[in-house]
Design a protein around this motif. Sequence first.
Motif, PDB file in Angstrom:
ATOM      1  N   ASP A  95      56.108  68.749 -93.620  1.00 52.64           N
ATOM      2  CA  ASP A  95      55.244  68.006 -94.710  1.00 52.64           C
ATOM      3  C   ASP A  95      56.350  68.581 -95.900  1.00 52.64           C
ATOM      4  O   ASP A  95      56.507  69.701 -96.381  1.00 52.64           O
ATOM      5  CB  ASP A  95      54.043  68.524 -95.080  1.00 52.64           C
ATOM      6  N   ALA A  96      56.998  67.456 -96.721  1.00 53.70           N
ATOM      7  CA  ALA A  96      57.970  67.535 -97.794  1.00 53.70           C
ATOM      8  C   ALA A  96      57.091  68.264 -98.799  1.00 53.70           C
ATOM      9  O   ALA A  96      57.842  68.951 -99.527  1.00 53.70           O
ATOM     10  CB  ALA A  96      58.611  66.313 -97.847  1.00 53.70           C
ATOM     11  N   ALA A  97      56.263  67.896 -99.044  1.00 55.09           N
ATOM     12  CA  ALA A  97      55.423  68.480-100.472  1.00 55.09           C
ATOM     13  C   ALA A  97      55.306  69.869-100.559  1.00 55.09           C
ATOM     14  O   ALA A  97      55.483  70.789-101.112  1.00 55.09           O
ATOM     15  CB  ALA A  97      54.102  67.592-100.511  1.00 55.09           C
ATOM     16  N   TYR A 101      55.601  73.063 -91.867  1.00 56.18           N
ATOM     17  CA  TYR A 101      55.108  72.356 -90.519  1.00 56.18           C
ATOM     18  C   TYR A 101      53.837  72.310 -90.356  1.00 56.18           C
ATOM     19  O   TYR A 101      53.084  73.429 -90.481  1.00 56.18           O
ATOM     20  CB  TYR A 101      55.851  72.891 -89.288  1.00 56.18           C
ATOM     21  N   LEU A 102      53.178  71.213 -90.365  1.00 59.52           N
ATOM     22  CA  LEU A 102      51.793  70.982 -90.194  1.00 59.52           C
ATOM     23  C   LEU A 102      51.624  70.540 -88.759  1.00 59.52           C
ATOM     24  O   LEU A 102      52.258  69.516 -88.225  1.00 59.52           O
ATOM     25  CB  LEU A 102      51.117  70.021 -91.098  1.00 59.52           C
ATOM     26  N   PRO A 103      50.265  70.904 -88.034  1.00 58.37           N
ATOM     27  CA  PRO A 103      49.962  70.092 -86.779  1.00 58.37           C
ATOM     28  C   PRO A 103      49.561  68.498 -86.915  1.00 58.37           C
ATOM     29  O   PRO A 103      49.305  68.209 -87.945  1.00 58.37           O
ATOM     30  CB  PRO A 103      49.040  71.126 -86.382  1.00 58.37           C
ATOM     31  N   LEU A 104      49.898  67.901 -85.799  1.00 60.64           N
ATOM     32  CA  LEU A 104      49.805  66.636 -85.536  1.00 60.64           C
ATOM     33  C   LEU A 104      49.464  66.373 -84.121  1.00 60.64           C
ATOM     34  O   LEU A 104      49.781  67.252 -83.152  1.00 60.64           O
ATOM     35  CB  LEU A 104      50.642  65.552 -86.145  1.00 60.64           C
ATOM     36  N   SER A 105      48.547  65.234 -83.931  1.00 60.16           N
ATOM     37  CA  SER A 105      48.311  64.960 -82.528  1.00 60.16           C
ATOM     38  C   SER A 105      49.564  64.270 -81.750  1.00 60.16           C
ATOM     39  O   SER A 105      50.519  63.924 -82.542  1.00 60.16           O
ATOM     40  CB  SER A 105      47.166  64.113 -82.448  1.00 60.16           C
ATOM     41  N   GLY A 111      65.945  66.558 -90.714  1.00 59.43           N
ATOM     42  CA  GLY A 111      66.014  65.206 -91.642  1.00 59.43           C
ATOM     43  C   GLY A 111      64.946  65.175 -92.592  1.00 59.43           C
ATOM     44  O   GLY A 111      64.204  66.083 -92.874  1.00 59.43           O
ATOM     45  N   ARG A 112      65.021  63.880 -93.163  1.00 61.31           N
ATOM     46  CA  ARG A 112      64.013  63.706 -94.233  1.00 61.31           C
ATOM     47  C   ARG A 112      62.403  63.603 -93.527  1.00 61.31           C
ATOM     48  O   ARG A 112      61.436  63.958 -94.313  1.00 61.31           O
ATOM     49  CB  ARG A 112      64.224  62.228 -94.719  1.00 61.31           C
ATOM     50  N   GLU A 113      62.609  63.590 -92.359  1.00 59.87           N
ATOM     51  CA  GLU A 113      61.141  63.559 -91.656  1.00 59.87           C
ATOM     52  C   GLU A 113      61.407  64.425 -90.361  1.00 59.87           C
ATOM     53  O   GLU A 113      62.598  64.286 -89.839  1.00 59.87           O
ATOM     54  CB  GLU A 113      60.481  62.547 -91.103  1.00 59.87           C
ATOM     55  N   ALA A 114      60.685  65.254 -89.752  1.00 62.91           N
ATOM     56  CA  ALA A 114      61.076  66.022 -88.683  1.00 62.91           C
ATOM     57  C   ALA A 114      59.648  66.411 -87.886  1.00 62.91           C
ATOM     58  O   ALA A 114      58.663  66.657 -88.467  1.00 62.91           O
ATOM     59  CB  ALA A 114      61.599  67.425 -89.176  1.00 62.91           C
ATOM     60  N   LEU A 115      60.138  66.687 -86.557  1.00 57.79           N
ATOM     61  CA  LEU A 115      58.973  66.860 -85.527  1.00 57.79           C
ATOM     62  C   LEU A 115      59.303  68.077 -84.757  1.00 57.79           C
ATOM     63  O   LEU A 115      60.579  68.010 -84.105  1.00 57.79           O
ATOM     64  CB  LEU A 115      58.522  65.851 -84.951  1.00 57.79           C
ATOM     65  N   ILE A 116      58.544  68.989 -84.335  1.00 57.60           N
ATOM     66  CA  ILE A 116      58.667  69.862 -83.131  1.00 57.60           C
ATOM     67  C   ILE A 116      57.614  69.477 -82.152  1.00 57.60           C
ATOM     68  O   ILE A 116      56.507  69.469 -82.428  1.00 57.60           O
ATOM     69  CB  ILE A 116      58.620  71.278 -83.592  1.00 57.60           C
ATOM     70  N   LEU A 117      58.296  69.057 -80.858  1.00 53.58           N
ATOM     71  CA  LEU A 117      57.303  68.816 -79.671  1.00 53.58           C
ATOM     72  C   LEU A 117      57.424  69.843 -78.787  1.00 53.58           C
ATOM     73  O   LEU A 117      58.486  70.176 -78.016  1.00 53.58           O
ATOM     74  CB  LEU A 117      57.697  67.631 -79.158  1.00 53.58           C
TER      75      LEU A 117
END
Length: 782
Positions: free
Chosen positions: A118-120, A124-128, A503-509
Motif C-alpha cells: 500500500d503506497a499510502a 504490505y496489507l493482506p488481500l485474498s 515496483g509501483r505495485e507489489a504482491l507477495i504470494l
Amino acid sequence: MSGKKTIRRYDGPAGGWDALRSATKHLFEQDIPVRGARTLLSANQPDGFDCPGCAWPDRDHTSTFEFCENGAKAVAAESTKRRATPELFAKYSVAELSRYSDHWLEDQGRLTHPMCWDAASDRYLPLSWDEAFATVAAHLNGLGSPDRAIFYTSGRTSNEAAFLYQLFVREYGTNNFPDCSNMCHEPSGTAMTPQIGVGKGTVSLHDFELADAIFIFGQNPGTNHPRMLGELRKASKRGAAIVSFNPLRERGLERFADPQDKLEMLSGGSTRISSDYFQLRIGGDLAAVKGIVKHVLETDAQAQRSGAARAIDAEFIAAHTVGFDGFAADVAAESWETIEAESGLSRGQLRRAADIYLAADGVICCWGMGITQHKHSVATIHMIVDLLLLRGNIGRPGAGACPVRGHSNVQGDRTMGIYEKPAPEFLDRLRDVFGFEPPREHGFDTVGAIEAMLDGRGKVFFAMGGNFATATPDTAATHRALRNCDLTVHVATKLNRSHLVHGREALILPCLGRTEIDMQETGPQAVTVEDSMSMVHLSAGINAPASTELLSEPAIVARLAEATLGTRSKTPWRWLIADYGRIRDKIAEVFDDFHDFNRRVAVPGGFRLSNAAGQRQWHTQAGKAMFVAHAVPTDLPVHRARAAASSPVFTLTTVRSHDQYNTTIYGWDDRYRGVFGERRVLFAHADDIAALGMSAGDWVDIESLGDDGAHRRANRFMLVEYSIPRGCLAAYYPETNALVPLSSFADGARTPTSKSIPVIVLPHAQDGPTDAPRDIPVAVVR
C-alpha cells in the motif's frame, strides 16, 4: 549480528562434532527440537521430501539418513514455528524493514497470507487470493505485448510447477524466462551441448566408486555441497587420487570427519580429502588445464618417438571425436611461460597434476561456480572436457564430466522448459499436445531482464521463488530496474530483500514448502525433482502447512493462468492440479525421456534420465565429440584494469560463508575460515596487506574497475589474512554483488563475472556505512 565477533584460526576438519553442534543449535533456534528431528529423518527418503538445499544426489534416494549440516539448516529454516504474519507488516513499514539485515528478514519466519503493498502507508496489507490473481491478470492483460512481462524461476521450483509455469507463460505469449541457471551453470550447458551433445553431467554416483582420480575445479563442497564429501571420503579411503584446484584453502577439500562414522567421531579422527591441492590464481583454471593437456600431449609425443604405449586414447579419439589435430597444434603453440603466468602454478606443479591424470584409468572432472562465473567460463569448460576426451574419459565407468549444480531442482527446471531460448522441436510438441502456437522469439535471460526493466521494455516482474534483488549483479542497477516496474510479484515461503525493492505495485504470494503436506482435490500430492546427476524422484512433505492460507506452487500457477488466459486457453488448469499425476502424464506427452513417468517415478529412488554422451552417442553437429581449442586469455578485464590503473589492482572472487546457502544467511559465522560474528570481511594474502601499508584488522573500502568506466564501491570491510595467492582477494556474496558490472558476463553464456572482479583496495572512508562493529580483535587466518 549476534554472538562474539572474532577472527581465529579453525583447525578442525569439515563435518565432525562441530557440524552436529551447529545443526542442532539451528534446530533449537528455530523452535523445532522434537518435530525437527522427525522432519530431518524424512528428508531424501522414498516416502519423504527432497531436501530444499543443494542438488547433490542421494545414494539411490533410499539410503539411511545422510547427515548434512547445511541441509539440516535448510530444513529447520523451512520448518520453523516462527511466522511472518500480517501483524509483522502492520508493525513495520517497508522503509523500516529495509534497514534490517537479510538474516533478520528471513528469521521472522514463514509467510502466512497474500500481501499487497500500500503506497499510502508504505506497508504490505493482506488481500485474498482471488484479489491477488485478478491484480496480476489485469496488469498482464493490459501490457499491450506479452514480451513486456518477465517471469523469473528459482531452482527450488518442482518439475510439476515449472512445467505448468512455462506452459502458462508460453500460452500467454512470451519466452521471457530468466532463471537462476543464467547466474550459475549456464556456461556448462553452453559449452557441453555443442561439444558432446549433452548439457548435463555424464556421471552417476556409481562412477565415484570406480574413479581412479577425481579432479575438482572451482568448487567448495564443504560449504556448498556437504554430502559430496561423503563420496570424496570413500574415494580417498580406497586410494583414489583427489586433485583440487582452488585459490583459497578450503577445509572441506582438506579433511572431513563423517558424522555417521562412529569410530571416526569417537576417536576425533578425520579423512584426508585432497591428495594434491593446487592454489591457482583466480581465473587461472583454463591456463592450468591447458598446462595439464600440454604435458599429456608432450608425454604422448615422447611415447611415440620411443615406441612406448600411447599416453592418449588414440582409438577413442579417432572413432569418437573431431578436431584433435587442430587442438593439439594450438596446445603445442601455447608457451609454458604464458601458462605459468596466467595460472599462477609452476610447470612442475602442472606436470605433477598431469602425471596423476595419466596414471588413472578412470577420471572424473567436477566443477562449480568458481569456473562458471568468469569472462572465459565457456572456454574453460571446453578445455576441461578436452582433457577428458584425450584419454576417453567420457562414456565409460568411473569417468566423466560432473558440473555440480546448486539449488535442488535447478537442473529439473531447465529440463521442464524454463529457458529463454527454447528448441523449436520442444515448442512443436507443446503445440501438438496443448493446441496453441507457442512464441518462437527468444526471450530475456537474467542480464537481459534487468536491462529491459531499466529501459522500460519490462513492466511486470513475476518471480517464482528466489531473491532476485539480492542474487543478481550490479545491485544498484538491479534495484533501479525493479523499482521501474509497474508491478512486481514474488512467490515465496519467507520474507526477503526482493520484497522490499518493489515496483509501483507489489504482491507477495506465500506458498507451501518442500517439507509440507500438499493437499489437493484428490488427496495429498507429491512433486518430483531432478538432481545434478539426472535422477528424478518423488518428494512429499510430512509437516502441516505453516498457514491455512498457503497454496502450492502448481496451484498458484494454475489459478493465475485461469485468471489471465480465461476462455482463450484450452488447458484444463484446475483438473491438472487436482492430481499431480495428471501433470506428469502431460510432461510424458511432451518429453520422450519421461515416458511412463508416473510408473517409473513410483519406484523407490525414481529413475535416471538418459544421457547420450554417457553412452558415447554424440548428438552434435559433427556426430562426434569435438575438441575445442582456446588460447590462454591475456586480455581480460583484470588485465586491462591493471594496465590502466596507477594503484595495485586485485582480482576479487565472491564466496559463500559456511552459515549461508545461496542468498539465505543462516547466521554470522564462517567456521571453516575462522570468521565469527562478521560478514563484511576481505580475505587477502599477508604480503598484499603489508604492501598496501595496512594490517590485518584494518577496515577498507573496495572499488571495482569495470570496462564500462564506472567505479562501483562497497564500503567497510575488515582485512583478514588468509591463504590465497598474491593479487587475489575474496569476500562474501551478496555483500559484494554491487561491484559486478551488469555488462560484465561470460562470453557466450552471459553469466555475471562474480568470480573475477578487478578491484582496488582503499582505506575506509569515514563517511561510509557504520553498521559493522569496530571492535573485532585483530587476528590471522591461514
